[in-house]
Motif scaffolding. Structure first.
Motif, PDB file in Angstrom:
ATOM      1  N   ALA A  72     -43.854   5.087 -76.339  1.00 17.16           N
ATOM      2  CA  ALA A  72     -42.676   4.759 -75.625  1.00 17.16           C
ATOM      3  C   ALA A  72     -42.517   3.224 -75.870  1.00 17.16           C
ATOM      4  O   ALA A  72     -41.162   2.998 -76.150  1.00 17.16           O
ATOM      5  N   VAL A  73     -43.327   2.276 -76.041  1.00 15.98           N
ATOM      6  CA  VAL A  73     -43.081   0.929 -76.162  1.00 15.98           C
ATOM      7  C   VAL A  73     -42.537   0.789 -77.655  1.00 15.98           C
ATOM      8  O   VAL A  73     -41.260  -0.006 -77.775  1.00 15.98           O
ATOM      9  N   ARG A  74     -42.930   1.446 -78.638  1.00 12.66           N
ATOM     10  CA  ARG A  74     -42.568   1.515 -80.196  1.00 12.66           C
ATOM     11  C   ARG A  74     -40.900   1.899 -80.144  1.00 12.66           C
ATOM     12  O   ARG A  74     -40.171   1.495 -81.196  1.00 12.66           O
ATOM     13  N   LEU A  80     -43.422  -5.537 -81.212  1.00  5.97           N
ATOM     14  CA  LEU A  80     -44.188  -6.252 -80.217  1.00  5.97           C
ATOM     15  C   LEU A  80     -45.667  -5.859 -80.375  1.00  5.97           C
ATOM     16  O   LEU A  80     -45.997  -4.572 -80.496  1.00  5.97           O
ATOM     17  N   PRO A  81     -46.705  -6.821 -80.488  1.00  7.92           N
ATOM     18  CA  PRO A  81     -47.953  -6.706 -80.727  1.00  7.92           C
ATOM     19  C   PRO A  81     -48.435  -5.683 -79.499  1.00  7.92           C
ATOM     20  O   PRO A  81     -48.437  -5.747 -78.489  1.00  7.92           O
ATOM     21  N   PHE A  82     -49.303  -4.628 -79.974  1.00  6.44           N
ATOM     22  CA  PHE A  82     -49.904  -3.574 -79.090  1.00  6.44           C
ATOM     23  C   PHE A  82     -51.288  -3.347 -79.333  1.00  6.44           C
ATOM     24  O   PHE A  82     -51.686  -2.960 -80.563  1.00  6.44           O
ATOM     25  N   GLY A 101     -48.756   3.374 -84.795  1.00  6.26           N
ATOM     26  CA  GLY A 101     -48.175   2.055 -85.082  1.00  6.26           C
ATOM     27  C   GLY A 101     -48.763   1.103 -84.038  1.00  6.26           C
ATOM     28  O   GLY A 101     -48.339  -0.082 -83.942  1.00  6.26           O
ATOM     29  N   VAL A 102     -50.274   1.227 -83.721  1.00  5.05           N
ATOM     30  CA  VAL A 102     -50.961   0.108 -82.984  1.00  5.05           C
ATOM     31  C   VAL A 102     -51.065  -1.099 -83.774  1.00  5.05           C
ATOM     32  O   VAL A 102     -51.257  -0.999 -84.916  1.00  5.05           O
ATOM     33  N   THR A 103     -51.136  -2.173 -83.084  1.00  3.83           N
ATOM     34  CA  THR A 103     -51.307  -3.601 -83.976  1.00  3.83           C
ATOM     35  C   THR A 103     -53.037  -3.718 -84.199  1.00  3.83           C
ATOM     36  O   THR A 103     -53.367  -4.081 -85.208  1.00  3.83           O
ATOM     37  N   ALA A 255     -37.925  -2.501 -91.020  1.00  6.28           N
ATOM     38  CA  ALA A 255     -39.307  -2.508 -90.345  1.00  6.28           C
ATOM     39  C   ALA A 255     -40.126  -1.991 -91.069  1.00  6.28           C
ATOM     40  O   ALA A 255     -40.284  -0.985 -91.931  1.00  6.28           O
ATOM     41  N   THR A 256     -41.130  -2.624 -91.304  1.00  6.17           N
ATOM     42  CA  THR A 256     -42.557  -1.950 -92.229  1.00  6.17           C
ATOM     43  C   THR A 256     -43.035  -1.108 -90.964  1.00  6.17           C
ATOM     44  O   THR A 256     -43.218  -0.878 -89.741  1.00  6.17           O
ATOM     45  N   THR A 257     -43.783  -0.021 -91.779  1.00  8.67           N
ATOM     46  CA  THR A 257     -44.458   1.006 -90.862  1.00  8.67           C
ATOM     47  C   THR A 257     -46.063   0.676 -91.254  1.00  8.67           C
ATOM     48  O   THR A 257     -46.364   0.497 -92.578  1.00  8.67           O
ATOM     49  N   LEU A 258     -46.728   0.795 -90.049  1.00  7.58           N
ATOM     50  CA  LEU A 258     -48.073   0.716 -90.132  1.00  7.58           C
ATOM     51  C   LEU A 258     -48.785   1.884 -90.804  1.00  7.58           C
ATOM     52  O   LEU A 258     -48.685   2.792 -90.096  1.00  7.58           O
ATOM     53  N   GLN A 259     -49.468   1.629 -91.898  1.00  3.81           N
ATOM     54  CA  GLN A 259     -50.208   2.857 -92.375  1.00  3.81           C
ATOM     55  C   GLN A 259     -51.700   2.238 -92.869  1.00  3.81           C
ATOM     56  O   GLN A 259     -51.912   1.018 -93.174  1.00  3.81           O
TER      57      GLN A 259
END
Length: 719
Positions: A72-74, A80-82, A101-103, A255-259
């Motif tokens: 929901a945050v993403r 935003l750092p999570f 996409g967790v930080t 936006a970059t995608t966290l992988q």
């Protein structure tokens, strides 16, 4: 130091209290808001005026999970750092968290957990804030209506904004990686190598005029400013001064995608994996099972130049029983290089020996490239050869929040003297109110504007300033800043005014004096009746000068509001407009026109002035009592050297039966080189050539047999 605002979500109220107390002991920078329910946390994010810098959440939450909360945050806050701070120990959670996409993923109960968490929080928030600041600079650079490009030490484009690419009629993706010579004619490229680049290398800057080349092959005059960068490349700011067209466009930040992957491996140079989880196949092109079976091993994927550094850094951290974090390169299944950040720690047995290594490897390739691009853009805007300021309309009186070096050089004010003030402090007693009101109106309606303004330097010395102001909005379209570009145009304004005065003097004062001379000649003719031939010889050049002056006045009147923007025009109507223009054609002359009423051309309306001039000349210089001028057309395929292409065209023929025009008049008409003695006479023919070629057309002359001239004007035919 600036406070870090944290939203902590955990269903255990007592743990939330101890969390806040423990974290505050680590740093008094933290301001913590605790919520037990995700719905309350989402409401706080949505409705609160408080800025949240980071979210720390448990996995197991009342009625939902931390991953659902993360999702929901993403949706609303992708950057935003999570941090998932949880006591749940299932490996699958970490894998899912990476995909969502967790930080970062931190387990509760680890030794020095709060020290680790505090350090992570400060690091992530600083990166988040830095990215936000850089995004503002990026938006400012993209919002510029000036064309701005960055070139590396080889002269190849590494970045350029939309305004720069559009100036040359390219997409910027077509230009990135190509050499600047692509945008200039061969002769002009030689001038850059022989004259301009040596000055840039010696002085660090160069400003002046050059001749650019569009994708169509059309050339145009440009105003160019070059500034050498400390990285051996240079910044290029360019503006089309032949048409003075200002272009602007904002683009969306990618936006970059966290992988990445979560792993457990043995502490050996090849890093043999025991367990692997995550989005590995999309990340590297290999399967988790393949990595777990050492096909290939992780050590083989690490870039050869980084393997020793990775091994040594991790061994140093393990020897000190510390967690490690390092950035390095890996090679995917296609042989492409990717950047990763690895965070991990050792797993120790009862004797303190390293049993295994556990950690999280995250793909940061896009982020790395983005940061490098932002660094280039930041350096470009700091070192740009035009003044740049940013202001915050959300604060009272829209104060300046950023100013670059060139603005300080231009105005004489230091950065500290400028920040916090409204830009109106540059105005003075002679500043015109009209452009000021235009600026106020544009700011009120959040629109872009460009005006010429008389400003004052710190020493109260006035200068002409071309000011461009553009609003910057966030992803939601909310106004966040205004960016202003300041360019000293004092020399240009003074030059234009001198030309205006000189033109007025030539067309008015000299004309008056010539008329006075004609009056004196009339008196002399009465007193010296025997000197008629001498007086006629003196009168002839005076009459020609007055005629040229009148011709210049008439042409200036017709071209005063002329536009060279091509449009679809009906040829029959264009000829009617040509024949309807001001000066008189001999009433005995016959103008015959055989033109298809449906025939159209792609040209500017100013071509009517050129056609009128050609028809008038055909009548004016005839020796026949009743001259005849015939206008006909052909349609054919023609080579256009200016555009370097073959196109369908309409050829307009103007035929007369006069004496063949002289070589000098052909020179003026066709735009060839003229000698210093003759240059400038034959103004009408020179104007014809100029109008036709500026409209993208061609002009030719063919003698007719047994007598006469055919002048052909070739114009593009609309597709």
């Amino acid at each position: 130091m600036k406070t870090i605002s944290i939203l902590h979500v955990d269903g255990d109220r007592s743990f939330s209290e101890s969390f806040s107390a423990a974290l505050f002991e680590e740093s008094d920078r933290f301001s913590i808001r605790s919520e037990q329910r995700v719905s309350d946390a989402v409401d706080h994010l949505t409705d609160s005026l408080e800025r949240i810098d980071c979210i720390v959440s448990e996995y197991d939450l009342p009625e939902t999970t931390g991953l659902d909360f993360l999702s929901a945050v993403r949706d609303e806050h992708p950057e935003l750092p999570f941090i998932l701070f949880t006591g749940t120990e299932r490996d699958s959670i970490a894998s899912e968290a990476i995909s969502e996409g967790v930080t970062d993923y931190v387990r509760k109960g680890d030794d020095e957990q709060y020290t680790l968490l505090a350090n992570r929080l400060e690091g992530f928030v600083e990166q988040y804030r830095s990215r936000s600041r850089r995004d503002q600079v990026c938006h400012a650079l993209e919002a510029a209506t000036e064309g701005i490009g960055l070139l590396d030490e080889r002269g190849r484009y590494v970045y350029l904004n939309d305004a720069y690419a559009e100036l040359y009629d390219y997409d910027r993706d077509d230009l990135v990686g190509t050499h600047w010579e692509r945008l200039y004619p061969e002769d002009e490229a030689d001038r850059f190598h022989e004259e301009i680049l040596p000055i840039l290398e010696r002085d660090g800057t160069w400003s002046g005029h050059s001749l650019g080349k569009r994708a169509t092959g059309e050339t145009f005059s440009e105003e160019l400013s070059l500034t050498k960068l400390s990285t051996d490349g240079h910044v290029c700011v360019v503006r089309d001064v032949s048409r003075r067209l200002e272009r602007e466009r904002q683009f969306e930040t990618l936006a970059t995608t966290l992988q990445g992957m979560v792993y457990r491996c043995r502490n050996e140079p090849s890093w043999p994996m025991e367990t692997v989880h995550g989005n590995i196949e999309e990340f590297l092109g290999y399967t988790a099972a393949g990595l777990a079976s050492q096909q290939p091993s992780w050590g083989e994927l690490i870039h050869p130049d980084d393997r020793e550094t990775v091994w040594r850094s991790i061994q140093d951290a393990l020897a000190a029983s510390e967690r490690f974090e390092l950035t390095y390169r890996v090679i995917d299944s296609d042989g492409d290089i990717k950047w990763v950040i690895e965070r991990g720690c050792g797993v120790y047995d009862q004797n303190g020996s390293v049993e295994a290594v556990e950690g999280l490897v995250t793909d940061i390739t896009d982020r790395k490239r983005r940061e490098e691009e932002l660094e280039w853009k930041t350096q470009a805007i700091d070192e740009a050869p035009l003044g740049i300021v940013m202001s915050d309309p959300n604060q009272g009186d829209n104060p300046i929040t950023y100013v670059n070096d060139r603005f300080s050089e231009l105005t004489g004010y230091s950065k500290d003297e400028v920040r916090g003030r409204n830009c109106r402090f540059l105005q003075g007693p002679l500043t015109d109110e009209e452009p000021i009101q235009q600026i106020r109106d544009a700011i009120a309606t959040e629109e872009s504007i460009g005006v010429d303004l008389l400003n004052y330097r710190k020493e109260k010395i006035p200068f002409w300033n071309h000011v461009q102001i553009t609003p910057i909005t966030d992803d939601d379209g909310t106004l966040t800043h205004f960016v202003g570009f300041q360019n000293d145009i004092t020399s240009r304004v003074e030059h234009e005014r001198r030309i205006e005065i000189l033109n007025r003097m030539l067309l008015h004062n000299i004309r008056n004096n010539l008329n006075i001379l004609l009056g004196y000649l009339s008196i002399l003719a009465e007193r010296l009746p025997t000197e008629t031939e001498l007086i006629a010889d003196v009168r002839a050049p005076i009459d020609r000068l007055i005629e040229s002056s009148e011709k210049a006045r008439q042409i200036e009147s017709r071209l005063e509001s002329a536009s060279f923007q091509p449009e679809r025009l009906n040829l029959e109507q264009l000829l009617e407009k040509a024949l309807a223009h001001g000066w008189e054609i001999d009433g005995n002359a016959e103008i015959r026109s055989d033109v298809d009423p449906d025939c159209c051309v792609l040209a500017s309306e100013s071509v009517a002035v050129a056609l009128r001039e050609l028809i008038e000349n055909a009548v004016k210089y005839t020796t026949e009592a009743q001259p005849t001028v015939t206008v006909t057309t052909d349609t054919k395929t023609v080579d256009f050297p200016q555009q370097d292409e073959t196109r369908d065209a309409v050829v307009i023929h103007i035929d007369d039966t006069n004496t063949t025009i002289s070589d000098l008049d052909r020179t003026r008409l066709l735009g060839n080189e003229e000698s210093a003695v003759h240059h400038g006479s034959g103004l009408g023919l020179w104007i014809v050539h100029w109008i036709v070629t500026m409209s993208g057309g061609l002009i030719t002359h063919t003698p007719r047999e047994p007598r006469g001239n055919r002048i052909s004007v070739t114009l593009l035919r609309p597709e």
